[in-house]
Design an enzyme around this catalytic site. Structure first.
Site, PDB file in Angstrom:
ATOM      1  N   LYS A  58       3.921   4.475  -3.021  1.00  0.00           N
ATOM      2  CA  LYS A  58       2.850   4.979  -3.887  1.00  0.00           C
ATOM      3  C   LYS A  58       1.692   5.526  -3.035  1.00  0.00           C
ATOM      4  CE  LYS A  58       4.049   1.792  -7.629  1.00  0.00           C
ATOM      5  NZ  LYS A  58       3.539   0.733  -8.530  1.00  0.00           N
ATOM      6  N   TYR A  98       7.009   6.471 -16.527  1.00  0.00           N
ATOM      7  CA  TYR A  98       6.379   5.267 -17.076  1.00  0.00           C
ATOM      8  C   TYR A  98       6.347   5.291 -18.609  1.00  0.00           C
ATOM      9  CZ  TYR A  98       4.790   3.742 -12.418  1.00  0.00           C
ATOM     10  OH  TYR A  98       4.726   3.288 -11.115  1.00  0.00           O
ATOM     11  N   ASN A 161      -0.109  -1.740  -5.745  1.00  0.00           N
ATOM     12  CA  ASN A 161       0.989  -2.573  -5.221  1.00  0.00           C
ATOM     13  C   ASN A 161       2.000  -1.800  -4.356  1.00  0.00           C
ATOM     14  OD1 ASN A 161       2.273  -1.285  -7.299  1.00  0.00           O
ATOM     15  ND2 ASN A 161       2.807  -3.130  -8.443  1.00  0.00           N
ATOM     16  N   HIS A 164       7.214   1.390  -5.416  1.00  0.00           N
ATOM     17  CA  HIS A 164       7.987   1.309  -6.655  1.00  0.00           C
ATOM     18  C   HIS A 164       9.462   1.146  -6.312  1.00  0.00           C
ATOM     19  CE1 HIS A 164       9.782   2.362 -10.534  1.00  0.00           C
ATOM     20  NE2 HIS A 164      10.628   3.089  -9.829  1.00  0.00           N
TER      21      HIS A 164
END
Ligand code: DAT
Ligand code: MG
Length: 199
Positions: A58, A98, A161, A164
């Site tokens: 990301k 998403y 985070n 992915h």
């Protein structure tokens, strides 16, 4: 590439010295030798070995120069890279990627985050690669991600985070089709295949 004479190969294959002798051969020669020696250990004969998953570093992972470390972890595990590109992701692609999260309150900030800079998208291949990669990546919330996982080692907040990974084989197929053209993926067999997989 240096040509391997037939008699030279025959001596190695049938004298039982192939394993030790192949250390001095090039990767291409070893691949050729393995191809000659194996009768049923080609990757297509091993169930699930052609499973593929989408992994994306990301924008925060790219900005923090974590691309190399993330690739290293997947490579050292024994998985095989079959597609790789850097992309500035569009909101249209993310809306499909998403789709299940569109009603979540964090969705607008997720879109801003994922379009804030380039993403490095990859397709990895191997036996159980979807499940194994999810375990390598760790829990969605870095606070719950185990040390040793990518999120557990490199992130703190769920909103940043770093990486992915597809969460099921069905989702992986959809995500790979969404992110990659068929022509951007390479079918190849690594020369160490016989050391990663038991035939
Ligand atoms: P994963 O990425 O582990 O598959 P997911 O599909 O549920 O998790 O969510 C996709 C991403 O959305 C996730 O990596 C980070 C973001 N996200 C999930 N829950 C969040 C939350 N509560 N607050 C902010 N961002 C969140
Ligand atoms: Mg998910």
């Amino acid at each position: 590439m240096v040509a391997v004479p037939q008699c030279f190969v025959g001596r190695f294959l049938f004298s039982g010295l192939r394993a030790s002798s192949s250390r001095t051969l090039s990767c291409a020669q070893r691949t050729w030798l393995h191809g000659r020696a194996r009768s049923h250990s080609a990757s297509s004969d091993i169930p699930g070995v052609k499973e593929r998953t989408l992994v994306a570093v990301k924008p925060d992972g790219v900005q923090r120069r974590l691309v190399g470390q993330i690739i290293k972890r997947l490579e050292q595990r024994g998985f095989q890279l079959v597609g790789l590109k850097m992309v500035q992701v569009s909101e249209e692609l993310l809306a499909q990627h998403y789709v299940a999260l569109q009603k979540k309150p964090f969705y607008p900030s997720l879109l801003r985050y994922m379009t804030s800079g380039p993403v490095v998208a990859m397709v990895w291949e191997g036996h159980n690669v979807v499940k194994s990669t999810r375990m390598l990546v760790g829990d969605t919330n870095p606070a719950a991600a185990a040390p040793g996982t990518l999120r557990g080692d490199f992130s703190v907040h769920v909103g940043r985070n770093v990486v992915h990974a597809s969460d099921s084989t069905e989702v992986a197929q959809k995500e790979i089709t969404l992110w990659f053209q068929r022509s951007e993926l390479v079918d190849w067999e690594c020369c160490d295949h016989g050391n990663i997989y038991h035939p």
